[in-house]
Scaffold this motif. Sequence first.
Motif, PDB file in Angstrom:
ATOM      1  N   MET A   1       0.824  -1.210   0.000  1.00  0.00           N
ATOM      2  CA  MET A   1       0.000   0.000   0.000  1.00  0.00           C
ATOM      3  C   MET A   1       0.866   1.272   0.000  1.00  0.00           C
ATOM      4  SD  MET A   1      -3.168  -0.834  -0.073  1.00  0.00           S
ATOM      5  CE  MET A   1      -4.026   0.614   0.552  1.00  0.00           C
ATOM      6  N   PHE A   2       2.179   1.122   0.085  1.00  0.00           N
ATOM      7  CA  PHE A   2       3.053   2.298   0.119  1.00  0.00           C
ATOM      8  C   PHE A   2       2.913   3.053  -1.204  1.00  0.00           C
ATOM      9  CE2 PHE A   2       6.539   3.905   2.825  1.00  0.00           C
ATOM     10  CZ  PHE A   2       7.020   4.917   2.019  1.00  0.00           C
ATOM     11  N   TYR A   3       2.681   4.363  -1.114  1.00  0.00           N
ATOM     12  CA  TYR A   3       2.430   5.136  -2.333  1.00  0.00           C
ATOM     13  C   TYR A   3       3.656   5.104  -3.253  1.00  0.00           C
ATOM     14  CZ  TYR A   3       5.345   9.244  -1.279  1.00  0.00           C
ATOM     15  OH  TYR A   3       6.416  10.084  -1.058  1.00  0.00           O
ATOM     16  N   ILE A   4       3.398   5.272  -4.535  1.00  0.00           N
ATOM     17  CA  ILE A   4       4.480   5.289  -5.528  1.00  0.00           C
ATOM     18  C   ILE A   4       4.297   6.485  -6.438  1.00  0.00           C
ATOM     19  CG2 ILE A   4       5.395   4.135  -7.587  1.00  0.00           C
ATOM     20  CD1 ILE A   4       4.864   1.479  -6.232  1.00  0.00           C
ATOM     21  N   ARG A   5       5.350   7.254  -6.613  1.00  0.00           N
ATOM     22  CA  ARG A   5       5.327   8.360  -7.568  1.00  0.00           C
ATOM     23  C   ARG A   5       6.685   8.393  -8.265  1.00  0.00           C
ATOM     24  NH1 ARG A   5       5.003  11.301 -11.615  1.00  0.00           N
ATOM     25  NH2 ARG A   5       4.826  13.585 -11.477  1.00  0.00           N
ATOM     26  N   ASN A   6       6.678   8.102  -9.565  1.00  0.00           N
ATOM     27  CA  ASN A   6       7.905   8.150 -10.355  1.00  0.00           C
ATOM     28  C   ASN A   6       7.773   9.186 -11.453  1.00  0.00           C
ATOM     29  OD1 ASN A   6       8.771   5.895  -8.856  1.00  0.00           O
ATOM     30  ND2 ASN A   6       7.790   4.508 -10.311  1.00  0.00           N
ATOM     31  N   HIS A   7       8.893   9.632 -11.960  1.00  0.00           N
ATOM     32  CA  HIS A   7       8.876  10.574 -13.084  1.00  0.00           C
ATOM     33  C   HIS A   7       9.097   9.865 -14.410  1.00  0.00           C
ATOM     34  CE1 HIS A   7       8.733  14.469 -10.943  1.00  0.00           C
ATOM     35  NE2 HIS A   7       9.203  13.731  -9.950  1.00  0.00           N
ATOM     36  N   PHE A   8       9.702   8.689 -14.358  1.00  0.00           N
ATOM     37  CA  PHE A   8      10.076   7.983 -15.584  1.00  0.00           C
ATOM     38  C   PHE A   8       9.709   6.508 -15.468  1.00  0.00           C
ATOM     39  CE2 PHE A   8      13.429  11.414 -15.316  1.00  0.00           C
ATOM     40  CZ  PHE A   8      12.884  12.190 -16.327  1.00  0.00           C
ATOM     41  N   PRO A   9       9.780   5.763 -16.601  1.00  0.00           N
ATOM     42  CA  PRO A   9       9.531   4.321 -16.515  1.00  0.00           C
ATOM     43  C   PRO A   9      10.530   3.640 -15.570  1.00  0.00           C
ATOM     44  CG  PRO A   9       9.508   5.061 -18.813  1.00  0.00           C
ATOM     45  CD  PRO A   9       9.993   6.212 -17.991  1.00  0.00           C
ATOM     46  N   TYR A  10      10.156   2.464 -15.100  1.00  0.00           N
ATOM     47  CA  TYR A  10      11.064   1.733 -14.208  1.00  0.00           C
ATOM     48  C   TYR A  10      12.358   1.407 -14.938  1.00  0.00           C
ATOM     49  CZ  TYR A  10       7.294   1.205 -10.840  1.00  0.00           C
ATOM     50  OH  TYR A  10       6.304   1.461  -9.922  1.00  0.00           O
ATOM     51  N   PRO A  11      13.503   1.592 -14.285  1.00  0.00           N
ATOM     52  CA  PRO A  11      14.784   1.281 -14.937  1.00  0.00           C
ATOM     53  C   PRO A  11      15.039  -0.228 -14.934  1.00  0.00           C
ATOM     54  CG  PRO A  11      15.174   1.956 -12.667  1.00  0.00           C
ATOM     55  CD  PRO A  11      13.685   2.095 -12.904  1.00  0.00           C
ATOM     56  N   VAL A  12      16.012  -0.636 -15.736  1.00  0.00           N
ATOM     57  CA  VAL A  12      16.448  -2.034 -15.724  1.00  0.00           C
ATOM     58  C   VAL A  12      17.599  -2.137 -14.728  1.00  0.00           C
ATOM     59  CG1 VAL A  12      17.487  -3.892 -17.070  1.00  0.00           C
ATOM     60  CG2 VAL A  12      15.750  -2.404 -18.114  1.00  0.00           C
ATOM     61  N   VAL A  13      17.473  -3.020 -13.770  1.00  0.00           N
ATOM     62  CA  VAL A  13      18.492  -3.159 -12.730  1.00  0.00           C
ATOM     63  C   VAL A  13      19.069  -4.565 -12.793  1.00  0.00           C
ATOM     64  CG1 VAL A  13      18.941  -3.176 -10.256  1.00  0.00           C
ATOM     65  CG2 VAL A  13      17.335  -1.496 -11.219  1.00  0.00           C
ATOM     66  N   ASP A  14      20.376  -4.673 -12.973  1.00  0.00           N
ATOM     67  CA  ASP A  14      21.066  -5.958 -12.891  1.00  0.00           C
ATOM     68  C   ASP A  14      21.973  -5.908 -11.666  1.00  0.00           C
ATOM     69  OD1 ASP A  14      22.698  -8.159 -13.014  1.00  0.00           O
ATOM     70  OD2 ASP A  14      23.046  -8.026 -15.176  1.00  0.00           O
ATOM     71  N   ILE A  15      21.571  -6.628 -10.620  1.00  0.00           N
ATOM     72  CA  ILE A  15      22.269  -6.512  -9.342  1.00  0.00           C
ATOM     73  C   ILE A  15      23.729  -7.005  -9.437  1.00  0.00           C
ATOM     74  CG2 ILE A  15      21.645  -8.799  -8.440  1.00  0.00           C
ATOM     75  CD1 ILE A  15      21.753  -5.384  -6.557  1.00  0.00           C
ATOM     76  N   ARG A  16      24.014  -7.795 -10.463  1.00  0.00           N
ATOM     77  CA  ARG A  16      25.386  -8.321 -10.602  1.00  0.00           C
ATOM     78  C   ARG A  16      26.338  -7.228 -11.077  1.00  0.00           C
ATOM     79  NH1 ARG A  16      23.500 -12.842 -14.695  1.00  0.00           N
ATOM     80  NH2 ARG A  16      22.577 -10.878 -15.429  1.00  0.00           N
ATOM     81  N   THR A  17      25.791  -6.260 -11.837  1.00  0.00           N
ATOM     82  CA  THR A  17      26.677  -5.206 -12.373  1.00  0.00           C
ATOM     83  C   THR A  17      26.385  -3.855 -11.715  1.00  0.00           C
ATOM     84  OG1 THR A  17      25.037  -4.785 -14.111  1.00  0.00           O
ATOM     85  CG2 THR A  17      26.823  -6.342 -14.621  1.00  0.00           C
ATOM     86  N   TRP A  18      25.338  -3.782 -10.890  1.00  0.00           N
ATOM     87  CA  TRP A  18      24.996  -2.513 -10.257  1.00  0.00           C
ATOM     88  C   TRP A  18      26.137  -2.025  -9.365  1.00  0.00           C
ATOM     89  CZ3 TRP A  18      24.591  -1.079  -5.108  1.00  0.00           C
ATOM     90  CH2 TRP A  18      24.017   0.176  -4.854  1.00  0.00           C
ATOM     91  N   GLU A  19      26.400  -0.720  -9.425  1.00  0.00           N
ATOM     92  CA  GLU A  19      27.386  -0.102  -8.553  1.00  0.00           C
ATOM     93  C   GLU A  19      26.865   1.247  -8.093  1.00  0.00           C
ATOM     94  OE1 GLU A  19      31.783  -1.606  -9.997  1.00  0.00           O
ATOM     95  OE2 GLU A  19      30.832   0.027 -11.127  1.00  0.00           O
ATOM     96  N   LEU A  20      27.282   1.660  -6.902  1.00  0.00           N
ATOM     97  CA  LEU A  20      27.018   3.002  -6.415  1.00  0.00           C
ATOM     98  C   LEU A  20      28.352   3.745  -6.429  1.00  0.00           C
ATOM     99  CD1 LEU A  20      25.095   5.086  -5.170  1.00  0.00           C
ATOM    100  CD2 LEU A  20      25.693   4.165  -2.922  1.00  0.00           C
ATOM    101  N   SER A  21      28.450   4.751  -7.320  1.00  0.00           N
ATOM    102  CA  SER A  21      29.730   5.446  -7.458  1.00  0.00           C
ATOM    103  C   SER A  21      29.667   6.807  -6.771  1.00  0.00           C
ATOM    104  CB  SER A  21      30.068   5.637  -8.939  1.00  0.00           C
ATOM    105  OG  SER A  21      29.104   6.498  -9.543  1.00  0.00           O
ATOM    106  N   ILE A  22      30.817   7.228  -6.243  1.00  0.00           N
ATOM    107  CA  ILE A  22      30.950   8.563  -5.652  1.00  0.00           C
ATOM    108  C   ILE A  22      32.079   9.278  -6.382  1.00  0.00           C
ATOM    109  CG2 ILE A  22      31.317   9.898  -3.561  1.00  0.00           C
ATOM    110  CD1 ILE A  22      30.412   7.578  -1.915  1.00  0.00           C
ATOM    111  N   GLU A  23      31.764  10.445  -6.913  1.00  0.00           N
ATOM    112  CA  GLU A  23      32.777  11.194  -7.665  1.00  0.00           C
ATOM    113  C   GLU A  23      32.611  12.678  -7.395  1.00  0.00           C
ATOM    114  OE1 GLU A  23      31.100  11.015 -12.092  1.00  0.00           O
ATOM    115  OE2 GLU A  23      30.696   9.186 -10.924  1.00  0.00           O
ATOM    116  N   GLY A  24      33.387  13.495  -8.117  1.00  0.00           N
ATOM    117  CA  GLY A  24      33.294  14.945  -7.928  1.00  0.00           C
ATOM    118  C   GLY A  24      34.377  15.415  -6.961  1.00  0.00           C
TER     119      GLY A  24
END
Lengths: 318, 318
Positions: A1-24
Motif C-alpha cells: 500500500m506504500f504510495y508510488i510516484r515516479n517521473h520515468f519508466p522503471y529502470p532495468v536493474v542488474d544486481i550483478r553489475t549494479w554499482e554506487l559510485s561517488i565522484e566529484g
Amino acid sequence: MFYIRNHFPYPVVDIRTWELSIEGCVNRRIKFQYHDLLQMPQVSLPVTLECVGNKRALFHPKVRGEQWELGAISHAVWTGVRLMDLLYSAGIQMHAREVIFEGMDKGGRTDRPGVFSYARSLPLDQSLNPHTLVALYMYGKPLPFRHGYPARLIVPGWFGMASVKWLHRLVVTEEPFQGPFQVVDYVYNRNPLVPSESPEPVTTIRLDSTIARPTDQEALAKGDHWVVGTAISGEDPVVLVEISTDNGTTWLPVSWLDPQEPYSWRRWCWKWTVTSSGTYDVKVRATDAAGHIQPERADWNEKGYGYNAIQHIRVYVD
Amino acid sequence: MFYIRNHFPYPVVDIRTWELSIEGCVNRRIKFQYHDLLQMPQVSLPVTLECVGNKRALFHPKVRGEQWELGAISHAVWTGVRLMDLLYSAGIQMHAREVIFEGMDKGGRTDRPGVFSYARSLPLDQSLNPHTLVALYMYGKPLPFRHGYPARLIVPGWFGMASVKWLHRLVVTEEPFQGPFQVVDYVYNRNPLVPSESPEPVTTIRLDSTIARPTDQEALAKGDHWVVGTAISGEDPVVLVEISTDNGTTWLPVSWLDPQEPYSWRRWCWKWTVTSSGTYDVKVRATDAAGHIQPERADWNEKGYGYNAIQHIRVYVD
C-alpha cells in the motif's frame, strides 16, 4: 500500500553489475557493489515519506499534475548504511557544497528536449546528517523493486522527492545543482506570471494533519465513533492535534496512538459521541513544538506543492 | 482490479451447508446445493457492472455517500446457470409479479433500527430474461469470495446494485418489494425537501463515456497521443463516441477497440496530434442507437446516482 510516484519508466536493474559510485569533489572516486554495502554497518530508522504533491487535488484554482487526494503519504522502517559513512570513505574536499544523487530512472520531459536522469541534490550538512541513509531494506526485507531496489536515498523529514530511488551515482559538487528536478520542479512558485529569480525550493515536510476515518460525505448512525488520523511535520515535532465537529468554533485535543518520533507521522484517535442527528462539519488541525499551527487556507503555488490547510470533511448523522 | 461496493461486512460462507432456496409464489419450494448448480447447463456472458454511485464525487452540490470518481465500473465474463431455469424448475404461479433476491450479507443501517439482509427485487420479465444469470464463475474461475462466492446474480444492463452477491434465497412475490435497498436506496430523488410519493427506481445503466487517459490536469509533450476510454449504455447500444479538444466547439468520432456487444462497455481510442502548446479542454460524449446523447449537466439527485454528464478534463501541452 506504500504510495508510488515516479517521473520515468522503471529502470532495468542488474544486481550483478549494479554499482554506487561517488565522484566529484572527493579525494578518491569509489564504487560500491551491492555486497559491499550489505557488509557495512546498518542503521534502522522509521521514516514517513510524503509526496509534496499530496492533497494537490484540494487546491483551488486547480493545479496541473497528479491529482493526489490524501493518499500520497506512507510510513516504513528503513535500514541501510549512513550516507556520511560512504562520503567520508571517499573523502570530501574543502570546497564541496552539495551532493547530487542520481537515480537509474531516466526519460524525456514535456518542457524541454533531451533525456534526463531523475537527479536531486542535498546541501552538504544534510548529506552528512547521521540520519540520512542509503537504504537497502524496507521493513527488514530488501527494498522492493518499485521502491528503489537495490538502494534508495532516505532523507528523513524531507518531502519524498529527495529520497532518490534506484540510486547509482553520487556527485559531490561546489556549485548549486541546476538539474530540472532541482530548479524547475520542486520549487514553490506562487505567481506563474512572474517567475521568481530565486524561487523557494521544496525541502522539509510541512506541518499537516489528516482524518483517515470517517471519510468526507460519510453517513453515520448516532452513538460512539472513533475518529482516527495522522499528523506530521518535517521540522518541529507535532505536539497537539485538535478536532472540531462544529466547523471550527470549538476544538478538542485527540489521543495519541504513536509516541512523538522524529521523522514519523503520529497516528491519533478521538472518541466522538454523537447524540443528535444532523450534518457535521468536522475539522482537524495540528500544532508543532514551535507553536506553528496549520493555515486556514493553503499556500497556492503553480505546481500544487505542500498543501497543508486545515482539513474539512462533512459527515451526516441519521 | 474489479471494483467492490458492499453495504455490510463480508458474510460467513460454508460451501458444505450453503443452499440456494426458491420460495414464495412457486409450485414447489426448492433448494439447490452448490454441486447441483455446477451440474446444470452453464451460460457464459460478458457483462460490465457499474455502481450507480460511480462518478458521485463529480456532483455539485456534493452528495453524501462513497465519493467515487471514475473507478466504480468493471468488466468480466460471467458463467453460471440461467435464473429462468431455476425459476421454472420451481414452477412460477400465475399471480407472481417480482422475484426478491437475498444475499447472505446483513447488518444495520444508519437510518433505522434493526438488522437487514442486502436484498433486491426484479420484475418477473427481467427475472425470466435468458441473459439474467446466477453466476458461479468469473472469467472461468469460481467466483472470488469478495465478488459473491458461491453464487451471484448477474443482471445484464442494470446498475450493479441489482447483481446481488452471496445469493442464498429467492422469493417469488405478487407484491412490490418494500425492502430499504429497494425503496429507500436506489431511487432517484431529485428534491430532498419534497420526497416523492413514487420516486423513479434505479434500473439500467445510463448512457455514459469516460476518458481513461490522459488524466485530468496531466501535462503532455507536443506530438501524437492516444486518447483512450470507454463508453456504455444499459439500453440502446452505443453507436458513436466523439472527442472535442476545444471545449466542445468541434467534435470528432473515435475508433473502436471493442465490437458492439450488449451489456458490455466499448473501449475506444483516438489519435491526438498536438502541434501547438497550450491548455486544452478535452471532452467526450456518447450517442446511442436511439439518438440519445449524454447531457451537458448531470441529473442531480439526493443520493448521487447515475452521473453521466459529458466528461471534461484539462490537459497542458508544453
